[in-house]
Design an enzyme around this catalytic site. Structure first.
Site, PDB file in Angstrom:
ATOM      1  N   SER A 142       0.862  -1.178   0.000  1.00 56.57           N
ATOM      2  CA  SER A 142       0.000   0.000   0.000  1.00 56.57           C
ATOM      3  C   SER A 142       0.898   1.226   0.000  1.00 56.57           C
ATOM      4  CB  SER A 142      -0.884   0.011   1.255  1.00 56.57           C
ATOM      5  OG  SER A 142      -1.545   1.259   1.409  1.00 56.57           O
ATOM      6  N   TYR A 155      -2.181   0.340  10.666  1.00 56.24           N
ATOM      7  CA  TYR A 155      -2.146  -0.105   9.265  1.00 56.24           C
ATOM      8  C   TYR A 155      -0.841   0.286   8.586  1.00 56.24           C
ATOM      9  CZ  TYR A 155      -3.663  -0.750   4.411  1.00 56.24           C
ATOM     10  OH  TYR A 155      -3.771  -1.147   3.096  1.00 56.24           O
TER      11      TYR A 155
END
Length: 256
Positions: A142, A155
């Site tokens: 990501s 995250y």
């Protein structure tokens, strides 16, 4: 000269691809795309009912898998005669809390799924990937693994872990016939990612509000398919992909 596999009508013909987290979102789209490209696809995830429906539609095989459970991962590995491609897609974000309000259970879940799950599955399938003579390991990272932002520490820390895992494996396997590819998407609108993170449908919708054409799962699946169908001497180390409306992690154009 090595063959240009991308020029073939079915570039994945004869190759077996395992896709984790394949019951929805990017994983499901990747499984569908690879099947269309001629790969034999093994769809792996916890929700077997959804997997079975998709596998039947695309001609793949559904296998129940929990990447946080070693016995489940071992059972997957034991059921496979051949693996040419592993797409480590299982992952997710589970909160948006600042560090001062950290829910450590959420942090544990983020690391178990995104990082340790990737390690478990890769370790279990690596012998088969080596034996293929031209193996591919794809890690779904990501942009959160490259840039930090407020409210995303559990995250971003996990995806930073995925990023350094990709770099480390590439160094360790440089003499072997296995490529390590990291795909790092920015804003992708799927049915579950923001909802799982916020726990609220209205809050999840706000994430994409006013953004013209955020990425969708099929866009990321297209990147995966492109990367693994390059001639095998070509390694796509890191492919960062964002919607045009997102210039950077904090710079998103919203209309209206």
């Amino acid at each position: 000269m090595p063959a240009e596999t991308s020029a073939l009508p079915f570039p994945g013909h004869g190759r077996v691809a395992v896709v984790t987290g394949a019951s929805s979102g990017i994983g499901a789209a990747t499984a569908e795309r690879l099947a269309a490209d001629g790969f034999t696809v093994v769809l792996a995830a916890r929700r077997l009912d959804r997997l079975t429906e998709l596998a039947a539609r695309i001609g793949g095989r559904a296998v129940e898998l929990d990447v946080t459970d070693q016995a489940s991962v071992d059972a997957l590995a034991a059921s496979l005669d051949r693996v040419d491609v592993l797409v480590n897609n299982a992952g997710g974000a589970f909160d948006a809390a600042p560090v001062a309000e950290a829910d450590l259970d959420s942090w544990t879940r983020a690391f178990e799924v995104n990082v340790l799950g990737t390690v478990r599955v890769t370790k279990a399938l690596l012998p088969a990937l080596r034996a293929s003579g031209a193996g591919d390991v794809v890690l779904m990272g990501s942009t959160a693994g490259l840039v930090s932002y407020e409210g995303g520490a559990s995250y971003t820390a996990a995806k930073h872990g995925v990023h350094t895992l990709a770099e480390t494996m590439r160094l360790e396997l440089v003499a072997e016939p296995v490529r390590i590819v990291e795909i790092a998407p920015g804003m992708v609108r799927t049915e579950e990612f923001a909802l799982n993170r916020t726990g609220d449908a209205a809050k999840a919708a706000k994430v994409y509000e006013g953004v013209r054409e955020p990425l969708v799962a099929a866009d990321v699946a297209d990147c995966v398919a492109w990367a693994i169908t390059r001639p095998h001497h070509v390694n796509v180390d890191l492919l960062v992909v964002r919607p045009r409306a997102q210039a950077a992690q904090h710079k998103v154009h919203r209309e209206g």
